[in-house]
Motif scaffolding. Structure first.
Motif, PDB file in Angstrom:
ATOM      1  N   CYS A 164       0.834  -1.210   0.000  1.00  0.00           N
ATOM      2  CA  CYS A 164       0.000   0.000   0.000  1.00  0.00           C
ATOM      3  C   CYS A 164       0.859   1.246   0.000  1.00  0.00           C
ATOM      4  N   THR A 200      -2.416   5.347   3.887  1.00  0.00           N
ATOM      5  CA  THR A 200      -1.982   4.583   2.712  1.00  0.00           C
ATOM      6  C   THR A 200      -2.944   3.458   2.374  1.00  0.00           C
ATOM      7  N   ALA A 201      -3.819   3.085   3.311  1.00  0.00           N
ATOM      8  CA  ALA A 201      -4.606   1.861   3.132  1.00  0.00           C
ATOM      9  C   ALA A 201      -6.111   2.054   3.053  1.00  0.00           C
ATOM     10  N   THR A 254      -5.777   0.912  -2.743  1.00  0.00           N
ATOM     11  CA  THR A 254      -4.997   0.192  -1.727  1.00  0.00           C
ATOM     12  C   THR A 254      -5.887  -0.520  -0.708  1.00  0.00           C
ATOM     13  N   PHE A 303      -5.328  -3.901   1.444  1.00  0.00           N
ATOM     14  CA  PHE A 303      -5.219  -3.863   2.901  1.00  0.00           C
ATOM     15  C   PHE A 303      -6.291  -4.709   3.586  1.00  0.00           C
TER      16      PHE A 303
END
Length: 228
Positions: A25, A58-59, A64, A68
């Motif tokens: 990610c 980021t997730a 992403t 995740f």
């Protein structure tokens, strides 16, 4: 013993799956930030050092989140299996019923369940104070339960060291104890800072390194048990 071989291989997956998931990610939102929709791309950063972003940032968004969520749910299922196998193994070296096996098993399963909830609800936003509080409690509970489970497991291993000495690398067991001690001390020392506003980059860097420390415990498990 078959359980030892299973724990050894399973622990490696418990380390690899979340490590690859989270860092995949990170790579997507940094290296391919121009292709990430909704302005999620963040540009070059190595948050383990500079704290340039958080794990959740980021997730939590597409694409992403497609990595995740399944990755963390799979990790949770692997963790449940891991704690079940350890309970069965330690029970074989236990002569009495007055032991602490139930504690690491209980906290281990709870941590896995909290991780499932965290994976499900990350990226789902409601402008509701109770919902936001619920998400924070779930994540905090995962951390606390995971550290407790790891601590009680190491305690059980030390209590049975005379019976399992032929099956383990004692130096790795000592290193696991050191790792848990560092995680506990870090939690206590950093709690007042985390509770305050600001210190964003420090909090992000702490989050990434703390995450690595927690899952590194399982890589040490892989190294600790000798091949059967």
């Amino acid at each position: 013993m078959s359980n030892i071989s299973k724990i050894k291989s399973l622990s490696l997956w418990v380390f690899l799956v979340p490590f690859i998931t989270v860092n995949s990610c990170l790579l997507i939102v940094t290296l391919f930030n121009e292709y990430v929709p909704h302005g999620v791309g963040i540009g070059p950063t190595f948050p383990y050092f500079d704290g340039g972003t958080s794990i959740s940032r980021t997730a939590r968004n597409f694409p992403t989140s497609l990595i995740f969520k399944p990755g963390m749910i799979l990790t949770s299922l692997l963790l449940i299996r891991y704690w079940i196998l350890n309970k069965e193994l330690i029970s074989k070296f236990t002569d009495n019923k007055n032991n602490t096996i139930k504690y690491f098993f209980f906290f281990g399963i709870l941590s896995a369940v909290c991780l499932i909830f965290h994976a499900i609800f990350i990226g789902i936003n409601f402008d509701n104070i109770f919902y936001k509080l619920f998400r924070k409690i779930v994540l905090l509970s995962f951390i606390i339960f995971e550290i407790l489970a790891q601590s009680f497991l190491v305690l059980n291993l030390y209590k049975r060291l005379d019976k399992i000495s032929d099956f383990i690398n004692k130096k790795i067991l000592n290193f696991k104890l050191l790792l848990i001690s560092v995680l506990i001390i870090t939690t206590i020392v950093s709690a007042p800072i985390i509770a305050q506003d600001g210190y964003t980059h420090f909090k992000h860097a702490l989050e990434w390194n703390y995450f690595f420390g927690v899952i590194f415990f399982y890589f040490l498990t892989f190294l600790m048990w000798k091949k059967q």
